[in-house]
Design a protein around this motif. Sequence first.
Motif, PDB file in Angstrom:
ATOM      1  N   LEU A  66       0.879  -1.406   0.067  1.00 36.30           N
ATOM      2  CA  LEU A  66       0.067  -0.198  -0.135  1.00 36.30           C
ATOM      3  C   LEU A  66       0.701   1.300  -0.075  1.00 36.30           C
ATOM      4  CD1 LEU A  66      -2.915  -1.187   2.285  1.00 36.30           C
ATOM      5  CD2 LEU A  66      -2.656  -1.479  -0.171  1.00 36.30           C
ATOM      6  N   ALA A  67       0.261   2.298   0.196  1.00 40.40           N
ATOM      7  CA  ALA A  67       0.873   3.686   0.025  1.00 40.40           C
ATOM      8  C   ALA A  67       2.258   3.745   0.859  1.00 40.40           C
ATOM      9  CB  ALA A  67       0.147   4.758   0.304  1.00 40.40           C
ATOM     10  N   GLY A  68       3.200   4.081   0.285  1.00 37.88           N
ATOM     11  CA  GLY A  68       4.389   4.562   1.075  1.00 37.88           C
ATOM     12  C   GLY A  68       5.409   3.394   0.713  1.00 37.88           C
ATOM     13  N   TRP A  69       5.087   1.987   0.123  1.00 39.47           N
ATOM     14  CA  TRP A  69       5.963   1.180   0.291  1.00 39.47           C
ATOM     15  C   TRP A  69       6.244   0.713  -1.385  1.00 39.47           C
ATOM     16  CZ3 TRP A  69       8.771  -1.380   4.074  1.00 39.47           C
ATOM     17  CH2 TRP A  69       8.364  -0.752   5.198  1.00 39.47           C
ATOM     18  N   GLU A  70       7.211   0.171  -1.743  1.00 43.29           N
ATOM     19  CA  GLU A  70       7.289  -0.596  -3.228  1.00 43.29           C
ATOM     20  C   GLU A  70       8.087  -1.943  -3.237  1.00 43.29           C
ATOM     21  OE1 GLU A  70      10.003   1.766  -5.484  1.00 43.29           O
ATOM     22  OE2 GLU A  70      11.736   1.287  -4.733  1.00 43.29           O
ATOM     23  N   THR A  71       7.498  -2.768  -4.035  1.00 39.81           N
ATOM     24  CA  THR A  71       7.983  -3.997  -4.069  1.00 39.81           C
ATOM     25  C   THR A  71       9.451  -3.990  -4.966  1.00 39.81           C
ATOM     26  OG1 THR A  71       5.804  -4.985  -4.341  1.00 39.81           O
ATOM     27  CG2 THR A  71       7.696  -6.424  -4.894  1.00 39.81           C
ATOM     28  N   THR A  72      10.559  -4.777  -4.151  1.00 39.60           N
ATOM     29  CA  THR A  72      11.748  -4.702  -5.059  1.00 39.60           C
ATOM     30  C   THR A  72      12.140  -5.954  -5.420  1.00 39.60           C
ATOM     31  OG1 THR A  72      12.806  -5.050  -2.784  1.00 39.60           O
ATOM     32  CG2 THR A  72      12.696  -2.718  -3.432  1.00 39.60           C
ATOM     33  N   GLU A  73      11.373  -7.184  -5.038  1.00 43.87           N
ATOM     34  CA  GLU A  73      11.677  -8.754  -5.220  1.00 43.87           C
ATOM     35  C   GLU A  73      10.700  -9.375  -4.930  1.00 43.87           C
ATOM     36  OE1 GLU A  73      15.269 -11.865  -4.788  1.00 43.87           O
ATOM     37  OE2 GLU A  73      15.187 -10.397  -3.365  1.00 43.87           O
ATOM     38  N   VAL A  74      10.199 -10.453  -5.637  1.00 46.12           N
ATOM     39  CA  VAL A  74       9.312 -11.280  -5.472  1.00 46.12           C
ATOM     40  C   VAL A  74       9.662 -12.759  -5.876  1.00 46.12           C
ATOM     41  CG1 VAL A  74       6.972 -12.283  -5.906  1.00 46.12           C
ATOM     42  CG2 VAL A  74       7.142  -9.741  -5.993  1.00 46.12           C
ATOM     43  N   LEU A  75       9.748 -13.450  -4.635  1.00 44.88           N
ATOM     44  CA  LEU A  75      10.073 -15.153  -4.896  1.00 44.88           C
ATOM     45  C   LEU A  75       8.906 -16.048  -4.641  1.00 44.88           C
ATOM     46  CD1 LEU A  75      12.662 -17.054  -5.589  1.00 44.88           C
ATOM     47  CD2 LEU A  75      12.877 -16.877  -3.188  1.00 44.88           C
ATOM     48  N   ALA A  76       8.570 -16.754  -5.807  1.00 43.52           N
ATOM     49  CA  ALA A  76       7.511 -17.481  -5.675  1.00 43.52           C
ATOM     50  C   ALA A  76       7.876 -18.819  -5.125  1.00 43.52           C
ATOM     51  CB  ALA A  76       6.812 -17.868  -6.927  1.00 43.52           C
ATOM     52  N   GLY A  77       6.892 -19.150  -4.033  1.00 44.10           N
ATOM     53  CA  GLY A  77       7.185 -20.598  -3.372  1.00 44.10           C
ATOM     54  C   GLY A  77       6.018 -21.493  -3.128  1.00 44.10           C
ATOM     55  N   VAL A  78       6.251 -22.509  -2.510  1.00 43.94           N
ATOM     56  CA  VAL A  78       5.124 -23.356  -2.107  1.00 43.94           C
ATOM     57  C   VAL A  78       5.419 -23.697  -0.678  1.00 43.94           C
ATOM     58  CG1 VAL A  78       4.933 -24.491  -4.381  1.00 43.94           C
ATOM     59  CG2 VAL A  78       6.570 -25.293  -2.670  1.00 43.94           C
ATOM     60  N   GLN A  79       4.076 -23.962   0.121  1.00 44.84           N
ATOM     61  CA  GLN A  79       4.299 -24.523   1.461  1.00 44.84           C
ATOM     62  C   GLN A  79       3.908 -25.841   1.665  1.00 44.84           C
ATOM     63  OE1 GLN A  79       0.900 -23.538   4.596  1.00 44.84           O
ATOM     64  NE2 GLN A  79       2.592 -21.663   4.760  1.00 44.84           N
ATOM     65  N   MET A  80       4.494 -26.583   2.362  1.00 45.94           N
ATOM     66  CA  MET A  80       4.191 -28.252   2.602  1.00 45.94           C
ATOM     67  C   MET A  80       3.999 -28.113   4.037  1.00 45.94           C
ATOM     68  SD  MET A  80       6.788 -29.793  -0.501  1.00 45.94           S
ATOM     69  CE  MET A  80       5.836 -31.280  -0.496  1.00 45.94           C
ATOM     70  N   ILE A  81       3.239 -29.217   4.250  1.00 49.13           N
ATOM     71  CA  ILE A  81       2.859 -29.519   5.638  1.00 49.13           C
ATOM     72  C   ILE A  81       3.024 -31.185   5.860  1.00 49.13           C
ATOM     73  CG2 ILE A  81       1.391 -27.760   6.205  1.00 49.13           C
ATOM     74  CD1 ILE A  81      -1.067 -29.445   5.614  1.00 49.13           C
ATOM     75  N   GLY A  82       3.393 -31.454   7.282  1.00 45.58           N
ATOM     76  CA  GLY A  82       3.604 -32.836   7.726  1.00 45.58           C
ATOM     77  C   GLY A  82       2.742 -33.291   8.387  1.00 45.58           C
ATOM     78  N   GLN A  83       1.413 -33.096   8.165  1.00 45.91           N
ATOM     79  CA  GLN A  83       0.491 -33.648   8.941  1.00 45.91           C
ATOM     80  C   GLN A  83       0.295 -35.389   9.307  1.00 45.91           C
ATOM     81  OE1 GLN A  83      -3.059 -31.525   7.138  1.00 45.91           O
ATOM     82  NE2 GLN A  83      -3.640 -30.907   9.202  1.00 45.91           N
ATOM     83  N   SER A  84       0.697 -35.836   8.391  1.00 47.89           N
ATOM     84  CA  SER A  84       0.647 -37.631   8.312  1.00 47.89           C
ATOM     85  C   SER A  84       2.095 -38.001   8.346  1.00 47.89           C
ATOM     86  CB  SER A  84       0.009 -38.068   7.496  1.00 47.89           C
ATOM     87  OG  SER A  84       0.244 -37.497   5.971  1.00 47.89           O
TER      88      SER A  84
END
Length: 222
Positions: A66-84
Amino acid sequence: MLNNPVWAALSGPQACFAEAAGDAARYSPEIAPFGALRDPADPAGWRDLSTIADTVVLTGPSINPLAGWETTEVLAGVQMIGQSMTGVDDPDAVVLTESDVPEMLDLVARAQPGPFRKRTVDLGRYLGIRGSDGRLIAMAGERFRLPGWTEVSAVCTDPEFRGQGLGARLTLAVAAGILARGELPFLHTVHDNENAIRLYGRLGFEHSGDVVFSTFRNTAPS
């Protein structure tokens, strides 16, 4: 909660590591570059964030500044969970402490697992495997700790010793410690690291969603 893991950590079990202001928080820069907002769509949180950080990494499914901030880098990722999944202790794994930080930082520089700083080890239990000469050649540990969940992080192996399953062994050993506390393990990896995603899948982790690691810079006048 897993959609906003850093906020859940810094407003919960890891509040002792937080630099907080209203609806924003961040880890001490010596610990990690990550921060969080209670609600990334709320301008008030971004204003609060500007009082405690000039540059910060936010984590979530999608984050637009939002106002007052700029994006300098974006890294796409995945989240994985160990429920079982089932963790497995490793007899060769040693607990790493503050005295091991220089070696840990040296390994990180060679293996490039992602952000790791001189006080990251404060966040949880880190395990390592040493070679025959005593040199640290692989490690993994705990980073974000949420109510009921702990992230497995900094899984890395010296390039000279890859292909021996050391990362898998340490991931399972760290997960074993998390499960023993009655918590569940989860982790993040970049979306194009197909080898890591397949490995974690074989270890029992399941894909739970896509995330982005976005770096933002405060552009508001000081």
